[in-house]
Design a protein around this motif. Structure first.
Motif, PDB file in Angstrom:
ATOM      1  N   ILE A   1      16.229   1.476   6.334  1.00 19.51           N
ATOM      2  CA  ILE A   1      15.526   1.542   5.639  1.00 19.51           C
ATOM      3  C   ILE A   1      14.492   2.306   4.813  1.00 19.51           C
ATOM      4  O   ILE A   1      13.967   2.507   4.135  1.00 19.51           O
ATOM      5  CB  ILE A   1      14.272   0.546   7.152  1.00 19.51           C
ATOM      6  N   ALA A   2      13.808   3.100   5.967  1.00 16.52           N
ATOM      7  CA  ALA A   2      13.132   4.093   5.318  1.00 16.52           C
ATOM      8  C   ALA A   2      13.737   5.519   4.982  1.00 16.52           C
ATOM      9  O   ALA A   2      12.903   6.262   3.794  1.00 16.52           O
ATOM     10  CB  ALA A   2      12.302   5.233   6.954  1.00 16.52           C
TER      11      ALA A   2
ATOM     12  N   PRO B   1      16.403  -4.930   4.856  1.00 13.11           N
ATOM     13  CA  PRO B   1      15.649  -4.251   4.573  1.00 13.11           C
ATOM     14  C   PRO B   1      14.728  -4.137   3.178  1.00 13.11           C
ATOM     15  O   PRO B   1      13.158  -3.426   3.723  1.00 13.11           O
ATOM     16  CB  PRO B   1      16.638  -3.104   3.977  1.00 13.11           C
ATOM     17  N   ASP B   2      14.537  -4.768   2.312  1.00  9.99           N
ATOM     18  CA  ASP B   2      13.246  -4.725   1.363  1.00  9.99           C
ATOM     19  C   ASP B   2      12.478  -5.854   2.661  1.00  9.99           C
ATOM     20  O   ASP B   2      11.636  -5.661   2.078  1.00  9.99           O
ATOM     21  CB  ASP B   2      13.951  -6.222   0.783  1.00  9.99           C
ATOM     22  N   HIS B   3      12.604  -6.956   3.346  1.00  9.16           N
ATOM     23  CA  HIS B   3      11.207  -7.607   4.032  1.00  9.16           C
ATOM     24  C   HIS B   3      10.674  -6.553   4.945  1.00  9.16           C
ATOM     25  O   HIS B   3       9.763  -6.777   4.308  1.00  9.16           O
ATOM     26  CB  HIS B   3      12.067  -8.715   4.966  1.00  9.16           C
ATOM     27  N   TRP B   4      11.441  -5.752   6.035  1.00 11.33           N
ATOM     28  CA  TRP B   4      10.728  -5.001   5.908  1.00 11.33           C
ATOM     29  C   TRP B   4       9.958  -3.806   5.065  1.00 11.33           C
ATOM     30  O   TRP B   4       8.375  -3.206   5.793  1.00 11.33           O
ATOM     31  CB  TRP B   4      11.754  -3.574   6.951  1.00 11.33           C
ATOM     32  N   ARG B   5      10.626  -3.669   3.981  1.00  9.95           N
ATOM     33  CA  ARG B   5       9.718  -2.295   3.229  1.00  9.95           C
ATOM     34  C   ARG B   5       8.617  -2.946   2.409  1.00  9.95           C
ATOM     35  O   ARG B   5       7.643  -2.797   1.999  1.00  9.95           O
ATOM     36  CB  ARG B   5      10.405  -2.429   2.205  1.00  9.95           C
ATOM     37  N   GLU B   6       8.538  -4.788   2.079  1.00 14.19           N
ATOM     38  CA  GLU B   6       7.185  -5.103   1.964  1.00 14.19           C
ATOM     39  C   GLU B   6       6.168  -5.380   3.454  1.00 14.19           C
ATOM     40  O   GLU B   6       5.072  -5.247   3.066  1.00 14.19           O
ATOM     41  CB  GLU B   6       7.777  -6.770   1.426  1.00 14.19           C
ATOM     42  N   LEU B   7       6.752  -5.626   4.190  1.00 14.98           N
ATOM     43  CA  LEU B   7       5.585  -5.370   5.484  1.00 14.98           C
ATOM     44  C   LEU B   7       4.782  -4.350   5.399  1.00 14.98           C
ATOM     45  O   LEU B   7       3.675  -4.283   6.099  1.00 14.98           O
ATOM     46  CB  LEU B   7       6.789  -5.951   6.528  1.00 14.98           C
ATOM     47  N   VAL B   8       6.064  -2.948   5.201  1.00 13.39           N
ATOM     48  CA  VAL B   8       4.218  -1.894   5.772  1.00 13.39           C
ATOM     49  C   VAL B   8       3.437  -1.601   4.145  1.00 13.39           C
ATOM     50  O   VAL B   8       2.681  -1.295   4.289  1.00 13.39           O
ATOM     51  CB  VAL B   8       5.671  -0.438   5.204  1.00 13.39           C
ATOM     52  N   THR B   9       3.841  -2.907   3.008  1.00 13.15           N
ATOM     53  CA  THR B   9       2.887  -2.355   2.054  1.00 13.15           C
ATOM     54  C   THR B   9       1.900  -2.964   2.374  1.00 13.15           C
ATOM     55  O   THR B   9       0.840  -3.289   1.376  1.00 13.15           O
ATOM     56  CB  THR B   9       3.410  -2.745   0.658  1.00 13.15           C
ATOM     57  N   LYS B  10       2.019  -4.070   3.649  1.00 15.42           N
ATOM     58  CA  LYS B  10       1.066  -4.754   3.713  1.00 15.42           C
ATOM     59  C   LYS B  10      -0.175  -4.117   4.948  1.00 15.42           C
ATOM     60  O   LYS B  10       0.449  -3.576   5.491  1.00 15.42           O
ATOM     61  CB  LYS B  10       1.080  -6.557   4.650  1.00 15.42           C
ATOM     62  N   THR B  11      -1.065  -4.693   4.196  1.00 17.70           N
ATOM     63  CA  THR B  11      -2.993  -3.521   5.092  1.00 17.70           C
ATOM     64  C   THR B  11      -3.186  -4.176   5.946  1.00 17.70           C
ATOM     65  O   THR B  11      -3.873  -3.750   6.752  1.00 17.70           O
ATOM     66  CB  THR B  11      -3.771  -2.856   3.845  1.00 17.70           C
ATOM     67  N   SER B  12      -3.093  -5.517   5.877  1.00 16.19           N
ATOM     68  CA  SER B  12      -3.887  -6.102   7.669  1.00 16.19           C
ATOM     69  C   SER B  12      -2.732  -6.785   8.350  1.00 16.19           C
ATOM     70  O   SER B  12      -1.861  -7.319   8.073  1.00 16.19           O
ATOM     71  CB  SER B  12      -4.823  -7.191   6.756  1.00 16.19           C
ATOM     72  N   ARG B  13      -2.902  -6.971   9.450  1.00 13.86           N
ATOM     73  CA  ARG B  13      -2.498  -7.756  10.118  1.00 13.86           C
ATOM     74  C   ARG B  13      -2.100  -8.807   9.966  1.00 13.86           C
ATOM     75  O   ARG B  13      -1.333  -9.421   9.993  1.00 13.86           O
ATOM     76  CB  ARG B  13      -3.355  -7.826  12.010  1.00 13.86           C
ATOM     77  N   SER B  14      -2.946  -9.798   9.294  1.00 15.76           N
ATOM     78  CA  SER B  14      -3.320 -11.207   9.341  1.00 15.76           C
ATOM     79  C   SER B  14      -1.979 -11.843   7.760  1.00 15.76           C
ATOM     80  O   SER B  14      -1.365 -12.185   7.379  1.00 15.76           O
ATOM     81  CB  SER B  14      -4.081 -12.002   8.631  1.00 15.76           C
ATOM     82  N   ALA B  15      -2.266 -10.197   6.308  1.00 17.50           N
ATOM     83  CA  ALA B  15      -1.443 -10.575   5.497  1.00 17.50           C
ATOM     84  C   ALA B  15      -0.060 -10.098   6.020  1.00 17.50           C
ATOM     85  O   ALA B  15       0.855 -11.345   5.559  1.00 17.50           O
ATOM     86  CB  ALA B  15      -1.819  -9.286   4.877  1.00 17.50           C
TER      87      ALA B  15
END
Length: 446
Positions: A63-64, A99-113
């Motif tokens: 993923i990384a 893997p694209d789901h995890w990469r999208e999670l990394v871009t989220k800046t807040s816990r609620s997002a």
């Protein structure tokens, strides 16, 4: 307490597995994040112990792509996801997360997002599971149906040729031929091939990937698919050209999922990485944008209209207007305000497939009243919408009236309790405050 202890032990074991490849400067920060997540757990729920199998399903290196910092963030997100799952939140299984789901999670800046995105993926996971269960159930019923038919054939006496000839219906005597889906697709594709040779050109500018969020890009790809289907099913379709295509962008990746044969040489779809300025004469191009005053009074069959392929749910900037001005193109907008009465509070934005459907009907009929039937009725000031608004206002007033009857002081203002106190530095003493304070009731009496 037994379940809480099992959960904490599982998280500590997960922590030990996660920090093996992390340098020492990050260990204290990582440990602090883990402790905060453990403390924030809801102890009133029943937990299950994280298993080693769920941890081994995540391939951090893949993923990384060798990025140690991203791998460090992924391990924190994996543990945060596990804490949400143990807390009873709607979180999909690790085997479902790509893997694209995890990469999208990394871009989220807040816990609620991140939690909202995980809930969205959880719904998709459950939808796929339900679909698979229904498919298996249909297969089971079909196998039972085949077995029952075989049993009926084996126990049924043979019919004569005269009895068979007297039967009518499917698989028997029928004067109609069966049209297969492949035949219908070939007919639609033949229309598009004829439009490529003799039809009017229509350009869709899909070069706004960087100006939209990922969600807007996916929505744009879906609208492009609907636009292509709407055009293909029309009696007189356009020769559509998707220009400024970015093959590595989210729009094209999602569009290829919707139309897997888009890149095939025989498929009647024009995809171009170059600009429309390099393909068509500039004097014929007309950019359709809602941010101008000039409207299309009469449909021009010789013009090449350009639709901006952008979904502006969050970014309301006039990007298409700026691009058309920068390129020196003629601009116009659909005459929506002239022929439609918009409802209160409804937006005037239309989807890409709706704009294409309006142009298709206008090209054939020449009647704007007929062509604008593709605008959703919920956006217009119709009798039904007006009555619904009146009922909503009436219900609100009746609710306030009932509250006023139950509470005599509802809606009344006690002027004796209203006063103004100056908070300026000059009036900090009690004497100044008493001198500067006044009663609102005295104003009305004067």
């Amino acid at each position: 307490m037994f379940f809480i202890a099992r959960t904490v032990n599982g998280l500590i074991r997960k922590l030990d597995q996660s920090v093996t490849n992390i340098s020492k400067p990050h260990y204290s920060t990582f440990n602090q994040v883990i402790n905060n997540n453990i403390i924030s757990c809801n102890t009133s729920r029943q937990y299950s112990t994280p298993t080693a199998e769920s941890e081994s399903e995540i391939n951090y290196e893949e993923i990384a792509n060798g990025d140690k910092e991203m791998e460090y963030k992924l391990k924190i997100l994996a543990l945060e996801t596990e804490v949400m799952r143990q807390d009873g939140k709607s979180v999909p299984d690790n085997s479902f997360l790509r893997p694209d789901h995890w990469r999208e999670l990394v871009t989220k800046t807040s816990r609620s997002a991140r939690q909202k995105y995980l809930e969205y993926l959880f719904k998709i996971e459950k939808k796929n599971e339900n679909r698979k269960e229904k498919s298996d159930e249909r297969k089971k019923h079909y196998q039972e149906h085949l077995a029952r038919r075989e049993w009926e054939k084996s126990h049924k006496p043979e019919e004569t040729l005269e009895e068979f000839a007297l039967k009518h219906g499917l698989q028997h005597n029928n004067i109609f031929l069966r049209f297969y889906d492949t035949t219908i697709n070939q007919m639609y594709n033949n229309r598009l091939i004829q439009a490529m040779q003799f039809g009017q050109k229509l350009v869709v500018d899909i070069g706004y990937d960087t100006d939209m969020s990922r969600r807007e890009n996916l929505n744009c790809a879906k609208q492009l698919m609907l636009l292509f289907a709407e055009n293909r099913a029309h009696d007189d379709p356009f020769d559509i050209h998707f220009c400024n295509a970015n093959n590595d962008g989210d729009v094209m990746k999602q569009l290829r999922k919707y139309i897997p044969t888009a890149d095939e040489p025989w498929f009647p779809l024009n995809l171009h990485e170059c600009s429309y300025l390099d393909m068509f004469p500039k004097e014929k191009l007309v950019y359709l944008t809602p941010h101008v005053r000039e409207e299309i009074k009469e449909y021009d069959h010789d013009a090449i209209y350009i639709i901006g392929g952008i979904v502006d749910k969050m970014n309301q900037d006039p990007l298409s207007l700026a691009k058309a001005k920068r390129e020196g193109l003629k601009m116009a907008k659909l005459p929506l305000d002239r022929h439609l009465s918009w409802g209160a509070g409804s937006g005037k934005s239309l989807t890409l497939n709706q704009v294409a459907a309006i142009l298709l009907d206008q090209k054939v009929s020449g009647n704007w009243e007929y062509s604008l039937r593709h605008v959703p009725r919920r956006k217009l000031l119709t009798e039904e919408n007006t009555l619904r608004t009146i009922d909503r206002v009436y219900d609100r007033r009746r609710f306030n009236t009932d509250r006023a009857r139950s509470n005599p002081n509802f809606g009344k203002v006690n002027f004796d309790k209203l006063s103004y106190n100056s908070n300026s530095p000059k009036s900090r003493s009690n004497e100044n405050r008493e001198r500067n304070s006044f009663n609102v009731k005295n104003i009305f009496n004067d």
